[in-house]
Design an enzyme around this catalytic site. Structure first.
Site: not given
Ligand code: HSE
Length: 442
Positions: A33, A43, A209
């Site tokens: 880096a 936190a 995703k």
């Molecule tokens: N719950 C997700 C999975 C992992 O089973 O792949 C986090 O995105």
């Protein structure tokens, strides 16, 4: 040079993993880096547990607070890592961190898939980076690959096993010949599935995703509300077995595809038959894998752990290094959040599921009598659906019904739905027809 200062919001599994990886590999990370990276503030609402976790990891001098806003308000903090999750307080804190001029690293796919447009616009206006490698497929650097490594390509499609929980369940169903409900209970007992596994088993997590990957691949806004999402809860052991006999495995895939016959993009998550000989069909247990088809590179495959403390921390720390290298650069010279320049994003429509093109696996429980098969094939032919293979279970002595398995060639989903309604209405079809989409991925 003074180390860049990081504030961590939420110190659960991934937060602790990030702490450990940063501390264990600090020399290597500094060499890469150009300066040190230091978590100086944490936190967490459970401040006692957080303080103990930080102390146990040797984090002397780290300020541990209950109030995330104290981190955001600290002028010494350059980067805020958001590991709270969800669309609620996490969204507010990310927006506040951006407004305070902090760079943000997040693993929060739900937040980006739903509110990404607003978040990236705010970050652009403020000249800060929002990095999210950990949001998709955990430790696999798929965001980096799509945004940078494959930037020469016109991406054609992406298909991924991007939820480890469901892939684990499907692997167990196949190995042990068990139905979904039985395996889910076992997965929960072993800690592979959450107490409330809804987002995983209903395909929502994979939907978040694939929505993010679709935006980066095709230069479109993130729009989870347009994704078609189906989970694995209705899958039966019998279909996994028949698929196997026909040379296929069933996987929960997140798929996004550019269409050439219409101006549109497919964006969907559903159980999918995949030829058993494809590498992705052999990804077992909780592992993740993503296949990307680019016009220049051809097919590429990315495989690894999609969850867990250090695999996900690997992605979080990579983002910290990226930001450390680039934070003094002119914002216009950084990699755009969604890979394409913001003014070059297209509004190519996400196609409704009725317009999606796939082949199908059908299982019909039928009366074992003359003419049944011909009635079914006639309906398929009338809807211009071509048959690829047929398998009939051998009936036992005296048995009056059987299973008929049909694999089709590609068809438009709307047409298949009409044909299914007609077949279902036949008196010789004795139970709801099972239909699962199939992708050859070639
Ligand atoms: N719950 C997700 C999975 C992992 O089973 O792949 C986090 O995105």
């Amino acid at each position: 040079m003074k180390p860049i200062q990081v504030g961590l919001l939420g110190i659960g599994t991934v937060g602790s993993g990030t702490f450990k990886v940063l501390s264990r590999n600090q020399q290597e990370i500094r060499r890469r880096a150009g300066r040190g990276i230091e978590i100086s503030m944490v936190a967490d609402l459970d401040v006692d547990r957080a303080r103990k976790a930080v102390n146990d990891m040797g984090g002397t001098g780290v300020q541990v607070v209950a109030d995330a806003r104290a981190v955001i308000a600290n002028p010494e903090i350059d980067i805020v890592i958001e590991l709270i999750g969800g669309y609620g307080i996490a969204r507010t804190l990310v927006m506040e961190a951006i407004a305070a001029g902090k760079h943000v690293v997040t693993a929060n796919k739900a937040l980006l898939a739903v509110h990404g447009t607003e978040i990236f616009a705010a970050a652009r206006a403020k000249g800060v980076m929002v990095a999210f490698e950990a949001a998709v497929a955990g430790g696999i650097p798929i965001i980096k690959a799509l945004r940078e490594g494959l930037t020469a390509n016109r991406i054609e499609w992406i298909a991924g096993i991007i939820n480890g929980t469901t892939n684990f369940i499907l692997s167990e169903m196949r190995d042990k010949g068990l139905d979904f409900g039985v395996v889910l209970k076992e997965a929960q007992r072993l800690g592979y599935a959450e107490a409330d596994p809804t987002f995983d088993i209903e395909g929502v997590d994979a939907g978040h995703k694939v929505t993010i990957m679709s935006a980066i691949a095709f230069g479109i806004p993130v729009q989870f509300d347009k994704a078609h999402v189906e989970g694995i809860t209705k899958l039966q052991a019998a279909d996994i077995r028949y698929a196997e006999q026909l040379g296929y495995r069933i996987k929960l895939l997140g798929i996004t595809k550019r269409r050439h016959d219409v101006d549109g993009i497919e964006l969907r998550v559903h159980p999918t038959l995949v030829p058993a000989k494809r590498l992705i069909a052999n990804v077992e247990g909780a592992m993740n894998a993503v296949v990307v088809q680019g016009d220049a590179v051809g097919t590429t495959l990315y495989y690894g752990k999609g969850a867990g403390a250090e695999p996900t921390a690997s992605a979080v720390v990579a983002d910290l290094v990226d930001i450390t290298r680039l934070h003094t650069a002119d914002p216009d010279h950084r990699v755009p959040h969604l890979a394409f320049q913001p003014d070059a994003l297209h509004d190519t429509p996400i196609l409704p599921i009725e317009q999606v093109i796939t082949s199908f696996y059908l299982r019909l429980q039928v009366a074992d009598q003359t003419g049944v098969l011909s009635k079914i094939t006639t309906i398929l032919a009338e809807h211009d659906i071509s048959i690829d293979a047929v398998l009939q279970r051998e009936s036992a002595e005296g048995e009056k019904q059987t299973d008929l398995i049909i694999l089709t060639h590609d068809t438009v989903e709307g047409r298949m739905r009409q044909a299914l309604a007609k077949m279902q209405a036949l008196p010789t079809v004795l139970a709801p027809i099972v239909n699962i989409r199939k992708e050859e991925l070639n």
